[in-house]
Design an enzyme around this catalytic site. Structure first.
Site, PDB file in Angstrom:
ATOM      1  CG  ASP A 572     -11.567   4.337   7.359  1.00 42.43           C
ATOM      2  OD1 ASP A 572     -10.314   4.693   7.751  1.00 42.43           O
ATOM      3  OD2 ASP A 572     -12.039   3.293   7.824  1.00 42.43           O
ATOM      4  CD  GLU A 581       0.440  11.080  10.416  1.00 46.11           C
ATOM      5  OE1 GLU A 581       1.633  10.925  10.687  1.00 46.11           O
ATOM      6  OE2 GLU A 581       0.155  12.376   9.840  1.00 46.11           O
TER       7      GLU A 581
END
EC number: 3.2.1.4
Length: 630
Positions: A572, A581
């Site tokens: 993360d 994304e």
């Protein structure tokens, strides 16, 4: 014995006296009997006279008091008369039943209490509510007042100026950057339209139908600006607004880390005179949306007209190039590799929207799928995406064969599309070992490349939809070679993959922001990383928010990130943009898959809306002959 004593016995004097006494006793007894009989006869006569008098009185005069006491009273109910006693018993019984049974029920019903609640929504519905919100967060332009994302504002209000007449304001930013890529945007709108056409009743059941139409219209309104939709012939189409490269060192959408609301650098508009793939995809998006908006004839007509204006543009041999050719800022992110799959895709949607046979002839002309390698059975061509429309186009035309069965001259090619679709579905199943899977069960339809979840979502939608098509026609399954596979196997596959995305994975992490307790907190997204404090940041000032290890100050609810690697690992981190994304087309696939799987609104599809503009396949029956007159 004396001859005169015929009865026998003695004739002595003693016997004679005894006989006399017996005779006397007999006479006395008979006398008493006669008097009793006479008295009885007298009483009987008197009774007869009394009865006669009553009868005479009843006939000749009026009934006496004893007759009145014996007469029954009746109640006249109009069509029938009933005994007053029976009537009173009946009425009394009804009153008692009302007091004992009905009155307590009425009292209980009238008391305020908890209303019966519908069953709670399933996880697919809960996730769907959030996934749709992602599109609200990606809007560009002058935002509507009802926009649900508090940390977003108006942006890109000068896009397209002064070069484009009317500007290019609106549409959607693609992902974590502020670029508007028209190719994946158009594909996303097409997929959202497809899901709305098939499952409109489900969207209505969860109160998202109007919201989804708003999301779609925001996109199609913008796509109508990307070409001269009032013309009869086109000479160019706009392909992109904004851009940049990874190694850029001048202000642009990649070099700068700014919220869309703070952009002040130049945003170039890219156009192309030869963009057959993009022209076909935009035509498909507008045609599909026109079916969704059939209840708004003027807008639907405008969408159809725009789609048909694009047809000669993308079919012209002189313009038969890919939109990304020679455009490094497009190639770096969304490089198109073919155009004939878009021809099939656009041909099917244009036919369904208009009923014009020219378009279905394009979609079924043998040279088009052959050039697109539709029947090559290559794994990479079985993966639906913004760059590969083959699986979706062939499923779309399989629908035509399943539900309308048009026959000659389309049957041969439609049958091949149907078979190819079945092979693609077989390839998704684990037992045939076409695609690898992670140890956690995620299918690697993108062949181990980054951003796996986008491709998984689209494959799950097609698998779920194909199963619904078969169920709607009463077909229990299909063949994978010699094996008969039931429809629920495809549903199970789609559910397993979407469940993985929602948290049923080795990390127990939901890859949809805001869904579940554990989800990505450092999403690669400019608007989500910069605080919503009304302060403007310059081009590079926002980099400190990108590079921090802190959570994003704004959760971009509903965004599906790129996803884990082939070892089920996910880091993360914002700088790992391939994993963290989200993209417009990725969420379009997720929304379509979720609505197909949710139990809200029943498990079925809308079989007819897709064909609302398709003309009858057979000539109408002749009118009956006129009545014969002599």
């Amino acid at each position: 014995m004396h001859p005169g004593n015929v009865w026998g016995g003695s004739l002595d004097a003693v016997d004679s006296d005894r006989a006399a006494a017996e005779e006397e006793e007999r006479r006395r007894t008979m006398s008493e009997w006669d008097r009793g009989a006479l008295h009885s006869q007298r009483l009987t006569a008197e009774h007869d006279r009394s009865q006669l008098d009553e009868t005479q009185q009843s006939w000749l005069l009026a009934p006496n008091d004893s007759w009145k006491k014996k007469k029954k009273k009746y109640v006249n109910l109009g069509c029938v008369s009933v005994s007053r006693t029976a009537f009173m018993w009946t009425v009394g019984s009804i009153i008692v039943l009302f007091l004992v049974v009905a009155l307590p029920i009425i009292i209980v019903k009238s008391l305020p209490g908890k209303k019966s609640m519908p069953p709670p929504p399933d996880n697919y519905t809960l996730a769907l509510h959030k996934a749709i919100q992602f599109f609200d967060a990606q809007k560009s332009g002058k935002l509507p007042k009802k926009n649900k994302v508090s940390w977003r504002g108006d942006s890109g209000l000068k896009d397209g100026q002064p070069d484009v007449v009317g500007g290019l304001v609106g549409g959607y930013y693609d992902g974590g950057s502020n670029i508007k890529f028209h190719f994946p945007m158009a594909f996303s709108m097409t997929m959202l339209s497809w899901s709305l056409i098939e499952y409109s009743h489900k969207y209505k059941a969860i109160n998202e139908y109007d919201h989804m139409r708003d999301v779609l219209k925001w996109g199609t309104d913008y796509l109508l600006l990307t070409f001269n939709n009032s013309a009869t012939r086109l000479d160019h189409i706009y392909t992109q607004v904004g851009g940049g490269l990874r190694d850029s060192d001048s202000p642009d959408d990649i070099y700068c880390w700014q919220k869309p609301e703070d952009m002040s650098y130049d945003r170039p508009v890219i156009s192309s005179t030869s963009a057959a793939d993009l022209g076909a995809e935009v035509a498909a998006a507008l045609a599909a949306a026109s079916i969704v908006f059939n209840d708004k004839p003027d807008y639907a007509k405008k969408l159809k007209k725009g789609a048909e204006v694009l047809y000669p543009f993308f079919r012209s041999k002189s313009r038969r190039r890919r939109y990304s050719d020679g455009q490094p800022t497009s190639q770096a992110f969304y490089n198109s590799t073919s155009m004939f799959d878009e021809f099939m895709w656009a041909g099917a949607w244009l036919y369904y929207a208009t009923g014009n046979k020219t378009y279905i002839q394009l979609a079924t002309t043998p040279s088009v799928p052959q050039t697109a390698k539709a029947f090559a059975n290559r794994p990479e061509l079985m993966v639906p995406s913004w760059n590969n429309k083959l699986p979706g186009a062939m499923l779309l035309m399989t629908r035509y064969r399943l539900f309308l069965n048009p026959g000659f001259p389309y049957e041969n090619m439609l049958n091949r599309y149907h078979n190819a679709t079945g092979i693609t579905m077989c390839a998704y199943l684990k037992q045939y070992n076409v695609f690898n899977r992670t140890s956690g069960g995620l299918i690697q339809v993108n062949l181990g490349k980054p951003r796996p979840l986008e491709y998984v979502a689209h494959a799950s939608f097609l698998a779920s939809l194909f199963a619904d098509y078969l169920n709607s026609t009463g077909v229990p399954g299909w063949y994978c070679g010699p094996d008969f596979v039931e429809n629920h196997v495809l549903k199970d596959f789609a559910q397993s993959q979407i469940d993985y995305i929602l948290g049923d994975n080795p990390l127990k992490m939901s890859y949809v922001v805001g869904f579940g307790k554990k989800f990505p907190r450092r999403v690669y997204h400019r608007g989500a990383t910069i605080p919503n404090d009304k302060k403007r940041r310059s081009c590079r000032e926002g980099l400190k928010y990108r590079d921090t290890k802190n959570h994003n100050p704004n959760n971009i609810t509903g965004a599906m990130v790129g996803g884990p690697n082939k070892l089920d690992q996910f880091h993360d981190l914002r700088n790992n943009y391939n994993a963290s994304e989200p993209t417009l087309s990725g969420n379009a696939g997720l929304v379509a898959a979720l609505i197909s799987l949710t139990s809200s609104g029943d498990y079925r599809i809308d079989k007819n809306s897709m064909f609302s503009s398709v003309p009858p396949l057979y000539p109408p029956a002749p009118p009956p002959p006129k009545a014969w007159k002599p």
